[in-house]
Design a protein around this motif. Structure first.
Motif, PDB file in Angstrom:
ATOM      1  N   THR A   2       0.835  -1.191   0.000  1.00 33.17           N
ATOM      2  CA  THR A   2       0.000   0.000   0.000  1.00 33.17           C
ATOM      3  C   THR A   2       0.874   1.245   0.000  1.00 33.17           C
ATOM      4  N   LYS A   3       0.560   2.198  -0.880  1.00 35.78           N
ATOM      5  CA  LYS A   3       1.283   3.463  -0.889  1.00 35.78           C
ATOM      6  C   LYS A   3       0.901   4.233   0.368  1.00 35.78           C
ATOM      7  N   GLY A   8       9.215  11.211   5.692  1.00 31.51           N
ATOM      8  CA  GLY A   8      10.456  11.961   5.850  1.00 31.51           C
ATOM      9  C   GLY A   8      10.738  12.817   4.633  1.00 31.51           C
ATOM     10  N   PRO A   9      11.819  13.603   4.708  1.00 29.60           N
ATOM     11  CA  PRO A   9      12.154  14.489   3.597  1.00 29.60           C
ATOM     12  C   PRO A   9      12.757  13.710   2.433  1.00 29.60           C
ATOM     13  N   GLY A  10      12.650  14.262   1.259  1.00 29.91           N
ATOM     14  CA  GLY A  10      13.275  13.632   0.101  1.00 29.91           C
ATOM     15  C   GLY A  10      12.276  13.254  -0.962  1.00 29.91           C
ATOM     16  N   PRO A  11      12.776  12.736  -2.063  1.00 30.24           N
ATOM     17  CA  PRO A  11      11.951  12.487  -3.241  1.00 30.24           C
ATOM     18  C   PRO A  11      11.316  11.094  -3.327  1.00 30.24           C
ATOM     19  N   ALA A  12      11.476  10.271  -2.331  1.00 33.85           N
ATOM     20  CA  ALA A  12      10.971   8.895  -2.426  1.00 33.85           C
ATOM     21  C   ALA A  12       9.456   8.808  -2.277  1.00 33.85           C
ATOM     22  N   GLU A  13       8.890   7.798  -2.944  1.00 32.57           N
ATOM     23  CA  GLU A  13       7.496   7.405  -2.727  1.00 32.57           C
ATOM     24  C   GLU A  13       7.556   6.152  -1.869  1.00 32.57           C
ATOM     25  N   TYR A  14       6.767   6.132  -0.810  1.00 30.41           N
ATOM     26  CA  TYR A  14       6.859   5.046   0.163  1.00 30.41           C
ATOM     27  C   TYR A  14       5.671   4.097   0.078  1.00 30.41           C
ATOM     28  N   TYR A  15       5.987   2.819   0.278  1.00 29.75           N
ATOM     29  CA  TYR A  15       4.979   1.758   0.268  1.00 29.75           C
ATOM     30  C   TYR A  15       5.189   0.892   1.497  1.00 29.75           C
ATOM     31  N   TRP A  17       4.249  -2.867   3.335  1.00 36.16           N
ATOM     32  CA  TRP A  17       3.770  -4.236   3.233  1.00 36.16           C
ATOM     33  C   TRP A  17       4.006  -4.866   4.593  1.00 36.16           C
ATOM     34  N   GLU A  18       2.931  -5.109   5.314  1.00 31.72           N
ATOM     35  CA  GLU A  18       2.989  -5.573   6.697  1.00 31.72           C
ATOM     36  C   GLU A  18       3.855  -4.602   7.503  1.00 31.72           C
ATOM     37  N   ASP A  19       4.948  -5.052   8.116  1.00 37.40           N
ATOM     38  CA  ASP A  19       5.793  -4.176   8.931  1.00 37.40           C
ATOM     39  C   ASP A  19       6.931  -3.519   8.134  1.00 37.40           C
ATOM     40  N   LEU A  20       7.021  -3.822   6.865  1.00 36.49           N
ATOM     41  CA  LEU A  20       8.109  -3.324   6.029  1.00 36.49           C
ATOM     42  C   LEU A  20       7.701  -2.059   5.291  1.00 36.49           C
ATOM     43  N   VAL A  21       8.525  -1.013   5.382  1.00 36.25           N
ATOM     44  CA  VAL A  21       8.316   0.218   4.623  1.00 36.25           C
ATOM     45  C   VAL A  21       9.475   0.364   3.648  1.00 36.25           C
ATOM     46  N   VAL A  22       9.148   0.570   2.373  1.00 35.02           N
ATOM     47  CA  VAL A  22      10.155   0.676   1.325  1.00 35.02           C
ATOM     48  C   VAL A  22       9.933   1.982   0.570  1.00 35.02           C
TER      49      VAL A  22
END
Length: 102
Positions: A2-3, A8-15, A17-22
């Motif tokens: 899930t998006k 935090g700061p910066g250009p990343a888009e975060y997703y 999945w359960e306890d993992l954030v990428v």
């Protein structure tokens, strides 16, 4: 997966999945304009952009037994001169993230 909102700061888009954030940084003009990242290569080159051809050689500064102050001043100068790079440069120069360790 899930998006999720900015993490935090910066250009990343975060997703999440359960306890993992990428976070994924996609190549786009918007990301280049908001990027606040630096890269340090395995050879000691400090790069202000993934697509920057040359960086500043920090390894050379460290081997000259320079002071921490000199190192800090060098990094601050590099940061203040961070260019606004057009992300399409990579196509012309064939610079790929895998070759930079990004």
């Amino acid at each position: 997966m899930t998006k999720i909102p900015l993490f935090g700061p910066g250009p990343a888009e975060y997703y999440q999945w359960e306890d993992l954030v990428v976070g994924f940084i996609k190549t786009s003009r918007d990301n280049c304009c908001s990027c606040n990242r630096l890269r340090l290569t395995s050879t000691g080159q400090l790069k202000t952009c993934l697509y920057e051809e040359n960086g500043i050689n920090l390894r050379e500064i460290l081997r000259q037994d320079s002071s921490d102050v000199k190192l800090k001043e060098t990094i601050q100068t590099v940061l203040s001169l961070k260019p606004s790079i057009n992300h399409t440069v990579w196509e012309a120069q064939k610079i790929y993230m895998c070759s930079l360790g990004g």
